[in-house]
Scaffold this active site. Structure first.
Site, PDB file in Angstrom:
ATOM      1  N   ARG A  12      88.771  81.639  -4.092  1.00 34.23           N
ATOM      2  CA  ARG A  12      88.381  81.989  -2.966  1.00 34.23           C
ATOM      3  C   ARG A  12      88.127  83.467  -2.593  1.00 34.23           C
ATOM      4  O   ARG A  12      87.465  83.805  -1.429  1.00 34.23           O
ATOM      5  CB  ARG A  12      89.479  81.432  -1.787  1.00 34.23           C
ATOM      6  CG  ARG A  12      90.813  82.266  -2.147  1.00 34.23           C
ATOM      7  CD  ARG A  12      91.834  81.757  -0.967  1.00 34.23           C
ATOM      8  NE  ARG A  12      93.264  82.571  -1.307  1.00 34.23           N
ATOM      9  CZ  ARG A  12      94.090  82.208  -2.000  1.00 34.23           C
ATOM     10  NH1 ARG A  12      93.862  81.195  -3.101  1.00 34.23           N
ATOM     11  NH2 ARG A  12      95.437  82.921  -2.183  1.00 34.23           N
ATOM     12  N   TYR A  13      88.251  84.286  -3.535  1.00 30.98           N
ATOM     13  CA  TYR A  13      87.996  85.727  -3.484  1.00 30.98           C
ATOM     14  C   TYR A  13      86.799  86.176  -4.062  1.00 30.98           C
ATOM     15  O   TYR A  13      86.243  87.235  -3.884  1.00 30.98           O
ATOM     16  CB  TYR A  13      89.146  86.493  -3.683  1.00 30.98           C
ATOM     17  CG  TYR A  13      90.500  86.358  -2.999  1.00 30.98           C
ATOM     18  CD1 TYR A  13      90.395  86.319  -1.464  1.00 30.98           C
ATOM     19  CD2 TYR A  13      91.502  85.915  -3.572  1.00 30.98           C
ATOM     20  CE1 TYR A  13      91.714  86.155  -0.944  1.00 30.98           C
ATOM     21  CE2 TYR A  13      92.904  85.905  -3.077  1.00 30.98           C
ATOM     22  CZ  TYR A  13      92.815  85.849  -1.322  1.00 30.98           C
ATOM     23  OH  TYR A  13      93.827  85.653  -0.641  1.00 30.98           O
ATOM     24  N   ILE A  14      86.271  85.420  -5.038  1.00 36.02           N
ATOM     25  CA  ILE A  14      85.158  85.800  -5.960  1.00 36.02           C
ATOM     26  C   ILE A  14      83.979  84.955  -5.648  1.00 36.02           C
ATOM     27  O   ILE A  14      84.075  83.880  -5.095  1.00 36.02           O
ATOM     28  CB  ILE A  14      85.622  85.709  -7.266  1.00 36.02           C
ATOM     29  CG1 ILE A  14      85.832  84.472  -7.803  1.00 36.02           C
ATOM     30  CG2 ILE A  14      86.371  86.685  -7.811  1.00 36.02           C
ATOM     31  CD1 ILE A  14      86.289  84.283  -9.223  1.00 36.02           C
TER      32      ILE A  14
END
Length: 881
Positions: free
Chosen positions: A138-140
């Site tokens: 979800r962060y990249i």
């Protein structure tokens, strides 16, 4: 026997061992019923094994993808709008096609991204050097690279199949027009088999594909993203049974510190440090502490205890830690739904052929689309230009309209390339009145002519498909090859044979009688394999010698007695000759090597008198010195007509040396009595450039004969000089430019650029402290060494650039006359205030003291058991028989 048959046989044997038959025991009055599961177990196990092999672990040869990777790339194309997508979103979209959990998809996506070829990444995607994992999905973010968009997708030639739930279509294989599997590598473990395909260099794969299309031989070797040094002598084309040894790049930072700047493939800095610490705990190596400063580049500092040898520690690191690893490649792919074990060369050939076929299909589709477009534009022009649309004004039915248009077009059918269909006529009726009213005949003709040009171009490409494919690969390299140069240095850790054979890609031939040599004389005598940039040394019967560049056909002179590939740095190949001075003069014997010459210049090995002739010649790659028998012609004044000569009793001198007198009488014949052996007095030491190590086995360049007190001279490109005792464990820096036996009275000449004064200086100096490394150029950051020579009397050529249309003449500098020997810290003499374009080193001048010594040595040679000698009028001492 196939893989499935092997599995089936094993299962049958296992089940037969454990099979229990039904029986009844009357005494115990107990009846047991056993249900056999042989068939069920066998079928289910084989089904599972086949599924894992085909659908999970092994990549397909057609596109180089495993199913999960292929589905990820397909999903990314569906989501592609030029912007980054959250990896979590990509994973969720891929689950429509992949019947497994999100973890497997996320891991596969991260691994694809870390190969830095198909996916543009944003965020923390982990580090292959340290082994750190990527951030949560979800962060990249990710998107397709431009390269992926160019080579992976072509929907019109893609074969499709239903997804696992039947709701969507997914590609059976992506139409990949590039050897992607070899570029990325692949690894997987299935049931009963595994695969391990090593990554290769992007540009080298394209070059090899072009060679395949041109029908030329090729060789490809792995190139790892972690860099390092690899020994591929036993690569075995990436097939089963091969092995690649990979080493970390280790160098001394100072006398008590080693630095690792590159690591072996399949390791990380964490695993590497763990292995070093374990080896230290076991006492196999001795270190003080270790630091990991790795970020974008590897930097591991190993601090050594005082008195510890850095060179021996480096060897211990390679022997006992993960600084050297061995990788066993295993080329296994899926072809036609079956495992195929093959080598990387066949994989590349298959990929290249498939690329050509895909390009052909794309051209055929493009040609068909262009011809259809041309067909309709031509119909449209005919329809409007000849006002056929007016014929439909009176028609009241659809069939009448179609019929009227068809009748109106019939006179013009002969100008079309295919028959007119009902669909064509129906399409004409869809033309708007506005378009008819604004129709421009000239513009329509221009559009049709432009289409005809495009059609001819596509037809030409189809007719010259191989040339088109070569151009396609060349364009890929030009567009995406920059920054993808080889990372891993290839070096043979044991011998130099493998790398030298690879470089020699053509054959050398010679016509000895006519005096020609070259790569195009295929009907003449084969000499050896060579490369296009090799130099060839040629010896003629009349005592002449020439060095020339390899060519297709070149004339050097009639009656060639020896020809070979020549290496200017080869000081260990010794030539032994006996020659006659003039038509009836005395015969002389000498030994020499050939190191510095001017190309295409004829050098005399005799005294250059008319009628001189070489009577005996041998080329000795290891300095061998044979024994020959001299047989003289029958003369009444000659008592001894036969005697032996041992070349080992001669000193090796320059090629211009006169040599020693053999006899003043005519020689009838010279016979080889005993083959030569290396003339080892003090220990001979060689330097193997391939492995950067000293040896006494005759590998590499002969540095000389060393007594216990003799030392090696080392000069580096950074402007440092030192002398060392030649130990076989010594490691050498990558920027070393001079390595030779040190002579204390032999000056070093250096031309360098001073970064502070912005001027070029020339200096000569002697080593002042043999036990210390010293800097002989100025310490400014921009100072640099241009050229260095260890000859007694070197000659430099200064080439100046053209300034404002004026070309200054080149300057030749006799270094001995230009500057005297000064201290090692002296600045030296300034060359010029003008800019310098290039500095060349010319053939050095003869050294006077050595020439005087040679003349004294040439005065006498005592061979055999000759009891008497006499002195000729010219001062030469000659044997009497």
């Amino acid at each position: 026997m196939s893989q499935e048959e092997n599995l089936e046989q094993e299962l049958n044997n296992t089940n037969n061992e454990h099979q229990v038959e039904d029986f009844s025991d009357a005494q115990e009055e107990v009846t047991e019923t056993i249900t056999k599961v042989t068939g069920m177990y066998k079928d289910w196990f084989l089904d599972y094994a086949s599924y894992v092999i085909l659908e999970r672990a092994v990549p397909a040869i057609e596109d180089g993808f495993k199913p999960v990777q292929r589905r990820i790339m397909h999903s990314m194309k569906e989501l592609d709008d030029g912007r980054y997508n959250k990896v979590a979103n990509i994973v969720g979209h891929t689950m429509q096609y992949h019947p497994h959990g999100d973890a497997s998809i996320g891991d596969a996506l991260v691994q694809l991204g870390q190969k830095d070829l198909l996916i543009d990444m944003q965020g923390n995607w982990g580090n292959i050097l340290t082994g750190d994992g990527a951030a949560a999905s979800r962060y990249i973010e990710a998107r397709l690279s431009k390269f992926a968009l160019d080579v992976l997708y072509s929907p019109k030639i893609t074969n499709w199949q239903a997804s696992y739930d039947g709701r969507r279509n997914e590609p059976i294989n992506l139409p990949v027009k590039f050897p992607l599997l070899l570029a990325q590598g692949g690894e997987g473990i299935a049931v009963g088999l595994s695969t391990k395909i090593l990554p290769h260099n992007f540009n080298e794969l394209i070059d090899a594909s072009i060679k395949i299309l041109k029908g030329k031989p090729f060789t490809i070797y792995p190139d790892f993203p972690t860099e390092g040094i690899a020994d591929v002598s036993n690569y075995n084309d990436g097939a089963r049974g091969g092995r690649v040894r990979v080493r970390a790049k280790i160098a001394p930072l100072d006398k008590n510190t080693l630095v690792i700047t590159q690591i072996p493939f399949s390791t990380t800095t964490t695993s590497l440090i763990d292995s070093i610490l374990k080896a230290n705990e076991k006492g196999k190596i001795k270190i003080k502490k270790i630091e990991d400063n790795t970020a974008a580049q590897v930097e591991i500092l190993i601090h050594l205890p005082p008195g510890t040898s850095p060179d021996k520690t480096i060897d211990a690191l390679y022997a006992f830690t993960a600084c050297e690893t061995s990788i066993a490649p295993l080329g296994c792919v899926i072809q036609n739904n079956r495992p195929l074990f093959t080598g990387v060369s066949e994989m590349l050939k298959n990929s290249t052929e498939q690329t050509v076929e895909l390009l052909r299909k794309e051209l055929e589709i493009e040609l068909n689309e262009l011809e259809e477009k041309w067909h309709f534009l031509s119909l449209e022009r005919i329809f409007i230009e000849n006002r056929i649309y007016r014929a439909i004004e009176e028609e009241e039915t659809w069939e009448g309209v179609l019929s009227a248009i068809d009748e109106g077009l019939k006179p013009f059918v002969k100008n079309l390339k295919r028959a007119i269909t009902q669909e064509d006529i129906a399409r004409l009726t869809e033309i708007r009145i506005k378009r008819i009213s604004r129709f421009d005949i000239d513009k329509a003709n221009q559009n049709i002519e432009a289409l005809e040009g495009e059609i001819e171009t596509v037809k030409f490409n189809l007719e010259h498909l191989v040339d088109f494919a070569i151009k396609y690969f060349t364009t890929l390299k030009e567009k995406y090859g920059k920054g993808r140069e080889r990372l891993t240095e290839l070096r043979n850790f044991d011998t130099i044979e493998a790398t030298k054979v690879v470089l020699r890609n053509t054959k050398l031939y010679v016509n000895r009688e006519e005096g020609f040599f070259g790569t195009g004389l295929r009907k003449d005598e084969y000499v050896c394999d060579c490369s296009d940039i090799d130099d060839v040394i040629v010896f003629l019967r009349d005592g002449s010698m020439m060095v020339s560049r390899v060519d297709e056909k070149k004339f050097v002179g009639k009656d060639i007695i020896h020809i070979a590939v020549w290496d200017k740095s080869d000081k260990r190949t010794i030539y032994n000759i006996i020659y006659r001075d003039g038509k009836s003069g005395s015969s002389f014997i000498k030994r020499f090597n050939v190191t510095g010459v001017t190309r295409d210049k004829m050098y005399p090995l005799t005294q250059d008198k008319p009628g001189s002739q070489i009577l005996y010649f041998s080329a000795n790659p290891n300095g061998e010195a044979e024994v020959v028998t001299i047989i003289l012609r029958q003369l009444t004044s000659v008592k001894k007509l036969k005697f032996d000569l041992d070349f080992a009793e001669l000193l090796i001198k320059g090629r211009a040396a006169k040599g020693n007198v053999v006899t003043k009488y005519a020689i009838k014949k010279i016979e080889l009595k005993e083959k030569g052996i290396s003339t080892l007095r003090p220990r001979k030491i060689w330097f193997d450039e391939t492995v950067k190590r000293l040896n006494v086995d005759g590998r590499g360049e002969l540095l000389g004969e060393f007594k216990p007190e003799d030392r090696l001279l080392i000069v580096s490109q950074s402007g440092k000089v030192k002398t060392i005792i030649p130990e076989l464990t010594t490691h050498f820096e990558e920027d070393m430019i001079v390595l030779e036996k040190w002579k204390a009275n032999k000056p070093i000449s250096a031309l360098y650029f001073d970064g502070e004064k912005m001027r070029y200086y020339l200096k000569r100096f002697l080593i002042e402290n043999e036990n210390r490394e010293e800097l002989f150029i100025t310490e400014h950051a921009n100072s640099r060494l241009e050229i260095v020579s260890t000859d007694f009397r070197p000659v430099f050529e200064i080439v100046y650039p053209k300034v404002k249309g004026i070309q200054k003449e080149n300057q030749t500098i006799d270094v001995e006359q230009f500057i005297t020997i000064k201290g090692i810290k002296a600045l030296g003499n300034q060359i010029s205030v003008d800019k310098i374009k290039q500095v060349n080193i010319l053939e050095s001048l003869a050294y006077t003291e050595e020439e005087e010594e040679e003349e004294e040595e040439e005065e006498t040679i005592i061979i055999g058991e000759a009891p008497n000698t006499e002195i000729d009028d010219d001062g030469q001492q000659t044997l009497l028989f």
